[in-house]
Design a protein around this motif. Structure first.
Motif, PDB file in Angstrom:
ATOM      1  N   SER A  31       3.920  -5.723   4.949  1.00  0.00           N
ATOM      2  CA  SER A  31       4.143  -4.495   4.198  1.00  0.00           C
ATOM      3  C   SER A  31       2.976  -4.003   3.356  1.00  0.00           C
ATOM      4  CB  SER A  31       5.450  -4.527   3.403  1.00  0.00           C
ATOM      5  OG  SER A  31       5.463  -5.594   2.505  1.00  0.00           O
ATOM      6  N   GLY A  32       1.833  -3.942   4.020  1.00  0.00           N
ATOM      7  CA  GLY A  32       0.763  -3.097   3.507  1.00  0.00           C
ATOM      8  C   GLY A  32      -0.209  -3.710   2.524  1.00  0.00           C
ATOM      9  N   GLN A  33      -0.486  -4.995   2.671  1.00  0.00           N
ATOM     10  CA  GLN A  33      -1.518  -5.586   1.813  1.00  0.00           C
ATOM     11  C   GLN A  33      -2.918  -5.251   2.346  1.00  0.00           C
ATOM     12  OE1 GLN A  33       0.993  -7.330   3.195  1.00  0.00           O
ATOM     13  NE2 GLN A  33       2.281  -7.983   1.494  1.00  0.00           N
ATOM     14  N   MET A  34      -3.906  -5.529   1.527  1.00  0.00           N
ATOM     15  CA  MET A  34      -5.288  -5.248   1.897  1.00  0.00           C
ATOM     16  C   MET A  34      -5.726  -6.143   3.064  1.00  0.00           C
ATOM     17  SD  MET A  34      -8.610  -5.484  -0.560  1.00  0.00           S
ATOM     18  CE  MET A  34      -8.465  -7.244  -0.624  1.00  0.00           C
ATOM     19  N   ALA A  35      -6.454  -5.559   3.983  1.00  0.00           N
ATOM     20  CA  ALA A  35      -7.015  -6.299   5.123  1.00  0.00           C
ATOM     21  C   ALA A  35      -8.534  -6.298   4.993  1.00  0.00           C
ATOM     22  CB  ALA A  35      -6.590  -5.621   6.423  1.00  0.00           C
ATOM     23  N   PRO A  36      -9.235  -7.105   5.786  1.00  0.00           N
ATOM     24  CA  PRO A  36     -10.705  -7.075   5.733  1.00  0.00           C
ATOM     25  C   PRO A  36     -11.256  -5.724   6.160  1.00  0.00           C
ATOM     26  CG  PRO A  36      -9.921  -9.003   6.950  1.00  0.00           C
ATOM     27  CD  PRO A  36      -8.734  -8.138   6.716  1.00  0.00           C
ATOM     28  N   THR A  37     -10.441  -4.926   6.829  1.00  0.00           N
ATOM     29  CA  THR A  37     -10.877  -3.616   7.310  1.00  0.00           C
ATOM     30  C   THR A  37     -10.364  -2.476   6.438  1.00  0.00           C
ATOM     31  OG1 THR A  37      -8.967  -3.754   8.741  1.00  0.00           O
ATOM     32  CG2 THR A  37     -11.087  -4.278   9.743  1.00  0.00           C
ATOM     33  N   THR A  38      -9.679  -2.805   5.354  1.00  0.00           N
ATOM     34  CA  THR A  38      -9.227  -1.746   4.434  1.00  0.00           C
ATOM     35  C   THR A  38     -10.450  -0.966   3.937  1.00  0.00           C
ATOM     36  OG1 THR A  38      -7.278  -2.988   3.782  1.00  0.00           O
ATOM     37  CG2 THR A  38      -8.072  -1.342   2.213  1.00  0.00           C
ATOM     38  N   LEU A  39     -10.337   0.356   3.950  1.00  0.00           N
ATOM     39  CA  LEU A  39     -11.488   1.181   3.577  1.00  0.00           C
ATOM     40  C   LEU A  39     -11.825   0.998   2.096  1.00  0.00           C
ATOM     41  CD1 LEU A  39     -10.593   4.540   5.408  1.00  0.00           C
ATOM     42  CD2 LEU A  39     -11.808   2.529   6.302  1.00  0.00           C
ATOM     43  N   ASN A  40     -13.082   1.177   1.789  1.00  0.00           N
ATOM     44  CA  ASN A  40     -13.506   1.099   0.396  1.00  0.00           C
ATOM     45  C   ASN A  40     -12.741   2.152  -0.407  1.00  0.00           C
ATOM     46  OD1 ASN A  40     -14.998   0.073  -1.703  1.00  0.00           O
ATOM     47  ND2 ASN A  40     -16.747   1.450  -1.362  1.00  0.00           N
ATOM     48  N   GLY A  41     -12.120   1.733  -1.477  1.00  0.00           N
ATOM     49  CA  GLY A  41     -11.372   2.678  -2.317  1.00  0.00           C
ATOM     50  C   GLY A  41      -9.938   2.896  -1.874  1.00  0.00           C
ATOM     51  N   MET A  42      -9.562   2.375  -0.714  1.00  0.00           N
ATOM     52  CA  MET A  42      -8.204   2.620  -0.191  1.00  0.00           C
ATOM     53  C   MET A  42      -7.183   1.808  -0.983  1.00  0.00           C
ATOM     54  SD  MET A  42      -7.146   2.244   3.798  1.00  0.00           S
ATOM     55  CE  MET A  42      -5.485   2.459   4.396  1.00  0.00           C
ATOM     56  N   LYS A  43      -6.084   2.487  -1.319  1.00  0.00           N
ATOM     57  CA  LYS A  43      -5.028   1.808  -2.079  1.00  0.00           C
ATOM     58  C   LYS A  43      -4.098   1.055  -1.138  1.00  0.00           C
ATOM     59  CE  LYS A  43      -4.859   4.551  -6.230  1.00  0.00           C
ATOM     60  NZ  LYS A  43      -4.219   5.588  -7.014  1.00  0.00           N
ATOM     61  N   THR A  44      -3.847  -0.189  -1.477  1.00  0.00           N
ATOM     62  CA  THR A  44      -2.837  -0.972  -0.759  1.00  0.00           C
ATOM     63  C   THR A  44      -2.017  -1.697  -1.822  1.00  0.00           C
ATOM     64  OG1 THR A  44      -4.067  -3.052  -0.619  1.00  0.00           O
ATOM     65  CG2 THR A  44      -4.530  -1.412   1.096  1.00  0.00           C
TER      66      THR A  44
END
Ligand SMILES: Cc1ncc(C[n+]2csc(CCOP(=O)(O)OP(=O)(O)O)c2C)c(N)n1
Ligand code: SF4
Ligand SMILES: [Mg+2]
Lengths: 281, 349
Positions: A154-167
């Protein structure tokens, strides 16, 4: 997509009232591949996992290799892939698909083996297995579905989460200082000697879908050459956890994700001078 | 049959070849690296697969892939490496995949030492990985058994569709002894569930340990339990040495059983009636036979190279009918037979 005229055996039928009714013949313009099990999928509305499943199964059908194809799906939203893909499959532990696929392929070198992995799975917990499998040039196809979050949990940060992207685990937006910058996995894989074909595609538009399918087809075909690993990163969506409508999520791929993760081929076989349509963008 | 002088680890590796092992995946760790080294030379000669994986995590998952495709696959390691494999072992048991795992136990915890230990008894017999699973655990006490248990282990894995572990130790793995390889016939069992590619004639196969609906998971857990109970009924193995008239009993497996066997000889020379009970299968544990012996002897002494693990199973077995004591050396230290006997004599007073 296969189109063929759907010719019905009879052009008239007898209705229950006894009247003869004429049936029109239709041209079939779309159908699901027979290699996709005809059941409802558990994916959220608008999630592209289902589309990517279909593309892979279309290729398996087009190449007529159902009998020779083994898929590996580790933990992530697509862990249930074996409920949908009508091929022999193995579920793998979180992150371990590339090692499992190695075990399968080494023992059956003439079969087609692919993994289907999310970004949490492949780029976080399974980056080691992935790098080593690609470095060894395992003759497998790795389909890397990058939706920039951990969908299943359910939407935690991944290594590919964009810089600044909220998770949910980067509530103020991903901070490069704290957690680094998103990993450009396809570029990383292309550095490895065993990589044969590395490309990054998406499914955000009909054209993009066609390009992705073409890349998948090429990658399956390359597998018979036994020249190394094919790695296809597909920028995908997670409307539920991105808190967007499906359409917004497709726009987000094009307008935001593709900036960090440029689309196009990253490593193409040198001997065969083919590029997927669109080339490096 | 010609006897060969071999190291335990090498005898095990040679047995793997003779048992028709299709694939070995491993990662170097003392005191078992000889297995990988031996097979790196020998497997290619037989057109079999041998691979040095990037970690034990990878090895066990390669075993999963190969076993899921219906092949005879194995891995070996020593204690820290087995810890890394724990997740994979749980998945193998959950997905009911036959394979052979070998732990050449060294002393721990942590990085510990490379000297022999038996500290992984709990890990091997009571879980180790998560979830409610069991695997047959065989404990060789000689180089001969290092080989024999490979044949047995592969057959049992196929019989139960379950991982089987050989729990050895650094001394048995490293020592050289005579070994005879009996001719082995690999009776290949049908594996209709294997993922080899789906022909039009059958439904797709999938290997999984996932049963998301609790109703389904419970059914699967029950099925596994029935299987484990069948193992408990059919696969208990042990050996007895001078137990007929024994008044005192050593209980020991692997290296410690070798030491205790010598201690029995020393005791008998002194006129003390001591016997040795050696569990060969640590799971299933020979509870019933020990319970019978409990009504015959005055005391049981569990001798282990750990802080006291198997002793709990001995206590369970005898149901309080007889005192159960423990003697252990730790950290890779190995007791002498005299030392073990001395400890028994103290307890006898
Ligand atoms: C060892 C382990 N750690 C954590 C989990 C929990 N988990 C399940 S899926 C997942 C992340 C999946 O994200 P991704 O691979 O990106 O796939 P998606 O669902 O986004 O398609 C995690 C952390 C697990 N199953 N196993
Ligand atoms: S959580 Fe995200 S990735 Fe998972 S099914 Fe829903 S939209 Fe797709
Ligand atoms: Mg993801």
């Amino acid at each position: 997509m296969p189109t063929e005229e759907l010719l019905l055996p009879e052009t008239t039928v007898t209705a229950s009232c006894g009247a003869e009714c004429a049936i029109e013949t239709y041209e079939e313009v779309y159908r699901k591949p027979a290699t996709l099990v005809d059941v409802n999928m558990h994916y959220c509305p608008g999630c592209a996992h289902s589309l990517i499943h279909k593309l892979i199964m279309e290729v398996v059908e087009d190449m007529d290799i159902q009998e020779k194809t083994i898929g590996i799906a580790p933990v992530g939203c697509s862990v249930f892939a074996y409920d949908y893909m009508d091929i022999d499959m193995q579920e793998a532990a979180h992150g371990r698909a590339a090692a499992v696929a190695t075990g399968v392929k080494r023992l059956m070198p003439d079969k087609y083996v692919f993994t289907y992995q999310g970004d949490g799975d492949l780029a976080a917990i399974g980056i080691g297995e992935t790098i080593h499998a690609v470095n060894r040039g395992e003759n497998i196809l790795i389909v890397f579905v990058n939706n920039a979050v951990y969908g299943m949990t359910s939407g935690q940060m991944a290594p590919t989460t964009l810089n600044g992207m909220k998770t949910t685990t980067s509530p103020n937006g991903r901070s490069a200082e704290l957690t680094g910058l998103p990993i450009k996995v396809a570029e990383l894989m292309a550095q490895l000697g065993g990589a044969y074909f590395v490309t990054r595609q998406t499914i955000s538009s009909p054209n993009a879908v066609r390009r992705t399918k073409k890349a998948l087809l090429q990658a399956f075909q390359y597998q018979t050459l036994k020249k190394g690993t094919c790695f296809i990163e597909i920028l995908s969506n997670c409307p539920s956890n991105w808190k967007m409508t499906p359409i917004e999520s497709m726009k987000f791929i094009d307008e935001e994700m593709a900036k960090t993760f440029p689309l196009g081929d990253i490593k193409v076989p040198v001997t065969i001078n083919t590029k997927t349509e669109g080339g490096i963008q | 049959m010609e006897a060969k002088l071999m190291k335990g680890n090498e005898a095990l590796a040679e047995a793997a070849i003779q048992a028709g092992c299709d694939a070995y995946f491993g990662y170097p760790i003392t005191p078992q690296s000889e297995v990988l080294e031996y097979l790196a030379v020998e497997m290619p000669k037989h057109n079999r697969i041998v691979m040095q994986a990037e970690s034990e995590v990878a090895s066990i998952n390669m075993v999963y892939g190969a076993a899921g495709a219906g092949f005879r696959a194995m891995t070996s390691s020593s204690s820290p490496g087995i810890s890394l494999m724990a997740e994979g072992i749980s998945y193998l048991a959950g997905a009911e995949l036959p394979c052979l795992l070998v732990n050449v136990n060294r002393a721990g915890p942590g990085l510990g030492t490379i000297q022999p230990g038996q500290g992984d008894y709990f890990q091997a017999t009571k879980g180790g990985g998560h979830g409610d699973y069991r695997m047959i655990v065989l404990a060789p006490a000689s180089v001969q058994e290092m080989a024999d248990h490979v044949f047995l282990g592969f057959d049992l894995a196929d019989k139960y569709c379950n991982p089987v572990m050989i729990l050895s130790d650094g001394a048995i793995g490293q020592m050289m002894e005579k070994v005879v390889f009996q001719p082995y016939i690999h009776n290949k069992v049908d594996k209709p569930w294997a993922t080899v590619g789906k022909p039009a004639s059958r439904n797709r196969n999938f290997i999984t340990s996932l049963h998301i609906r609790p109703e389904d998971m419970e059914v699967q857990n029950q099925k596994l339990l029935d299987k484990y109970n069948l193992m408990r009924k059919q696969e208990v193995r042990y050996e007895e040495f001078q137990t007929e008239d024994a008044e005192y009993l050593f209980v020991a497996y692997g290296l410690s059983s070798r030491i205790c066997q010598k201690a029995v000889d020393l005791a008998r020379e002194k006129g003390i009636k001591v016997g040795l009970f050696r569990p060969i299968s640590l799971f299933p544990f020979p509870y019933q036979r020990l319970e019978v012996l409990a009504s015959q002897v005055k005391l049981m002494l569990s001798v282990e190279l750990n802080t006291g693990q198997m002793v709990e199973d001995v206590q369970l077995a005898v149901k309080g009918k007889v005192p159960v004591e423990f003697y252990g050396r730790l950290g890779g230290m190995i007791p002498t037979p005299e030392e073990v006997l001395l400890h028994l004599e103290k307890l006898m007073q």
